[in-house]
Design an enzyme around this catalytic site. Structure first.
Site, PDB file in Angstrom:
ATOM      1  N   THR A 150       4.579  -5.224  -5.301  1.00  0.00           N
ATOM      2  CA  THR A 150       5.285  -6.460  -4.949  1.00  0.00           C
ATOM      3  C   THR A 150       6.636  -6.531  -5.644  1.00  0.00           C
ATOM      4  O   THR A 150       7.641  -6.925  -5.044  1.00  0.00           O
ATOM      5  CB  THR A 150       4.450  -7.695  -5.312  1.00  0.00           C
ATOM      6  OG1 THR A 150       3.297  -7.741  -4.486  1.00  0.00           O
ATOM      7  CG2 THR A 150       5.236  -8.975  -5.114  1.00  0.00           C
ATOM      8  N   PHE A 153       3.496  -1.199   1.579  1.00  0.00           N
ATOM      9  CA  PHE A 153       3.331  -2.164   2.668  1.00  0.00           C
ATOM     10  C   PHE A 153       4.034  -3.487   2.381  1.00  0.00           C
ATOM     11  O   PHE A 153       4.356  -4.245   3.294  1.00  0.00           O
ATOM     12  CB  PHE A 153       1.847  -2.399   2.960  1.00  0.00           C
ATOM     13  CG  PHE A 153       1.161  -3.378   2.054  1.00  0.00           C
ATOM     14  CD1 PHE A 153       1.032  -4.710   2.411  1.00  0.00           C
ATOM     15  CD2 PHE A 153       0.620  -2.976   0.841  1.00  0.00           C
ATOM     16  CE1 PHE A 153       0.386  -5.620   1.591  1.00  0.00           C
ATOM     17  CE2 PHE A 153      -0.029  -3.873   0.011  1.00  0.00           C
ATOM     18  CZ  PHE A 153      -0.140  -5.207   0.386  1.00  0.00           C
ATOM     19  N   LYS A 154       4.288  -3.764   1.108  1.00  0.00           N
ATOM     20  CA  LYS A 154       4.942  -5.032   0.756  1.00  0.00           C
ATOM     21  C   LYS A 154       6.320  -5.168   1.409  1.00  0.00           C
ATOM     22  O   LYS A 154       6.800  -6.278   1.639  1.00  0.00           O
ATOM     23  CB  LYS A 154       5.074  -5.154  -0.760  1.00  0.00           C
ATOM     24  CG  LYS A 154       3.776  -5.002  -1.549  1.00  0.00           C
ATOM     25  CD  LYS A 154       2.831  -6.146  -1.322  1.00  0.00           C
ATOM     26  CE  LYS A 154       1.515  -5.958  -2.065  1.00  0.00           C
ATOM     27  NZ  LYS A 154       1.601  -6.128  -3.505  1.00  0.00           N
ATOM     28  N   ASP A 155       6.964  -4.030   1.718  1.00  0.00           N
ATOM     29  CA  ASP A 155       8.277  -4.091   2.358  1.00  0.00           C
ATOM     30  C   ASP A 155       8.223  -4.790   3.714  1.00  0.00           C
ATOM     31  O   ASP A 155       9.210  -5.386   4.149  1.00  0.00           O
ATOM     32  CB  ASP A 155       8.834  -2.679   2.571  1.00  0.00           C
ATOM     33  CG  ASP A 155       9.230  -1.988   1.283  1.00  0.00           C
ATOM     34  OD1 ASP A 155       9.770  -2.661   0.391  1.00  0.00           O
ATOM     35  OD2 ASP A 155       8.999  -0.763   1.169  1.00  0.00           O
TER      36      ASP A 155
END
Length: 475
Positions: A152, A119-121
């Site tokens: 991250t 999800f960090k993308d």
């Protein structure tokens, strides 16, 4: 839009200024002077927008110093279907964050279709383009110093690799991430990417980042910036997918939605808190932790007591192996009525072991923020992975399993429940194998990732050694 520090001792700044700066000079975190309020008319107009167009509308409220045409171009270049090309539902790739509904009625908001499968993308790809844009406008360079517990780091490095004027120095806990996570980061050979494995836990790496950021002379001389979730640009970008998920899960804006968020550093769920403060109809924010349950303990008892390194568990959901959640300061700032003196007093107590709000007037205000919480264990993760695979034929990662487990046990009525997906299962193949006796397949192009040569520097958790490394590689 101007930004203030939670500690109250730094001058107000513009979006572009705080984008490059990370921590405020007084050691606090930046927040908008006031949250922009979204009207019913805006919600109605935004419901049918593409992800890129929705991102532009929301970020326009925060990045008021970037010309609209430039910001729109950045959003369009960032949120393209071909960038988020690992969707389990290829026909919905253009949605960027489609929802997968489990048979039990819980929705998975897909956030892991980007280049590093996490999800960090969603925020980091935007941050990379924003950094390059602002640096080019100013004719400047930056040395990004970050700490990662898993996702991250790779998201930042893939977003910043090859960017003009940017070097990345990423700290990670030596030997504490999954083999796939390590390979994603350490196999990069780009000249502007430097990986440092710190002998300790994530909290040790995060403490080094904060110590360097608080050395104002060093920070200024070597132009130190941040991409951890202490960076406001990350949080602002994450607000977008709460709106997108809400629209996808509802028929009209009279409905509410509950979001369940696996939480380590509190950045992801902090974005949900901000979306709710802006006026998004969020009925509940459900925080899910693993065995490192400092945040769950707070929301149940009012006591916030970060653990030391020796008391932090190494778990099978390693991105949440965090005991000092940086972004929690942003929420507490709102909880105490945005009183910087009170916030600073509490964080002095954190340095002495923690604080307890259970008998304070502030604790009585907690209910209005709609937070509830729960926690999960390794046995819970295995059981959840098995049950979801049996019922839906879907392999989920360990952190998402924590979220589903907690979402199942929190009573929510009258609204859909969305669990924010954290990563794809292949990133935690060891635990998937343990749970299902089979390993997840890697997406095309990543099957041989773990066999690639790796480039890494191992060093003690020592601030001065990290500084020396930055100096040596910045000349």
């Amino acid at each position: 839009m101007r930004y203030l520090s939670t500690r109250g001792q730094s001058p107000a700044q513009s979006f572009s200024d705080i984008l490059l700066g990370g921590l405020a000079p007084d050691g606090g975190l930046y927040l908008p002077e006031q949250y922009p309020q979204v009207t019913a008319e805006q919600l109605a107009a935004w419901r049918q927008l593409s992800y890129a167009d929705l991102a532009f509308e929301i970020l326009s409220l925060f990045a008021t110093d970037i010309p609209a045409a430039d910001l729109r171009d950045i959003c369009q270049r960032t949120y393209r279907a071909e960038v988020y090309g690992y969707a389990r539902q290829p026909e919905k790739a253009a949605d960027i964050t489609p929802i997968t509904w489990l048979k039990e009625g819980i929705g998975l908001l897909e956030l892991s279709n980007g280049p590093t499968l996490a999800f960090k993308d969603m925020a980091m790809q935007l941050l990379g383009n924003l950094f390059e844009y602002v640096l080019a406008k100013r004719g400047e360079e930056i040395n990004i110093l970050g700490a990662t517990s898993g996702d991250t780091g790779s998201a930042a490095e893939y977003a910043m690799r090859g960017k003009r004027g940017v070097r990345v120095f990423m700290l990670s806990p030596h030997g504490k991430m999954s083999a796939f996570q390590r390979a994603q980061m350490y196999s990069l050979q780009d000249e502007n990417i430097f990986n440092i494995a710190v002998e300790g836990m994530f909290d040790d790496a995060q403490d080094i980042v904060k110590a360097v950021s608080n050395d104002h002379a060093f920070k200024a001389r070597y132009k130190i910036g941040a991409v951890n979730s202490i960076n406001w640009g990350r949080i602002a970008a994450q607000v977008v997918y709460y709106f997108k998920g809400y629209f996808a899960a509802t028929q009209d804006n009279s409905q509410q939605v509950a979001f369940c968020v696996p939480s380590g550093n509190f950045g992801n769920i902090c974005a949900g808190h901000i979306a709710r403060m802006m006026g998004l109809p969020i009925g509940k924010l459900i925080l899910a932790t693993n065995e490192n349950d400092v945040l769950d303990e707070f929301f149940k008892s009012g006591a916030y007591r970060p653990r030391g390194t020796a008391e932090t568990f190494v778990t099978s959901s390693p991105s949440m192996d965090i005991s000092k959640a940086s972004n929690f300061e942003r929420f507490v700032f709102d909880l105490v009525g945005r009183n910087p003196a009170r916030l600073a007093e509490l964080w002095q107590q954190v340095d002495q072991g923690g604080f307890d709000l259970s008998s304070s007037p502030e604790w009585a205000q907690l209910e209005q923020f709609a937070f509830v919480s729960g926690k999960s264990s390794h046995a819970d993760r295995l059981a959840t992975i098995r049950s979801v695979f049996a019922s839906d034929g879907l392999m989920i990662d360990t952190h998402t399993a924590d979220g589903i487990k907690v979402a199942r046990e929190i009573a929510v009525t009258g609204m859909p429940v969305l669990v924010l997906e954290t990563a794809q299962a292949v990133k935690f193949a060891e635990t998937i194998q343990e749970a299902l006796q089979q390993s997840p397949a890697a997406p095309q192009g990543l099957a041989d990732l773990e066999t690639l040569p790796q480039r890494i520097t191992v060093m003690p958790a020592d601030v001065e050694q990290v500084k020396q490394f930055i100096v040596a590689h910045s000349e």
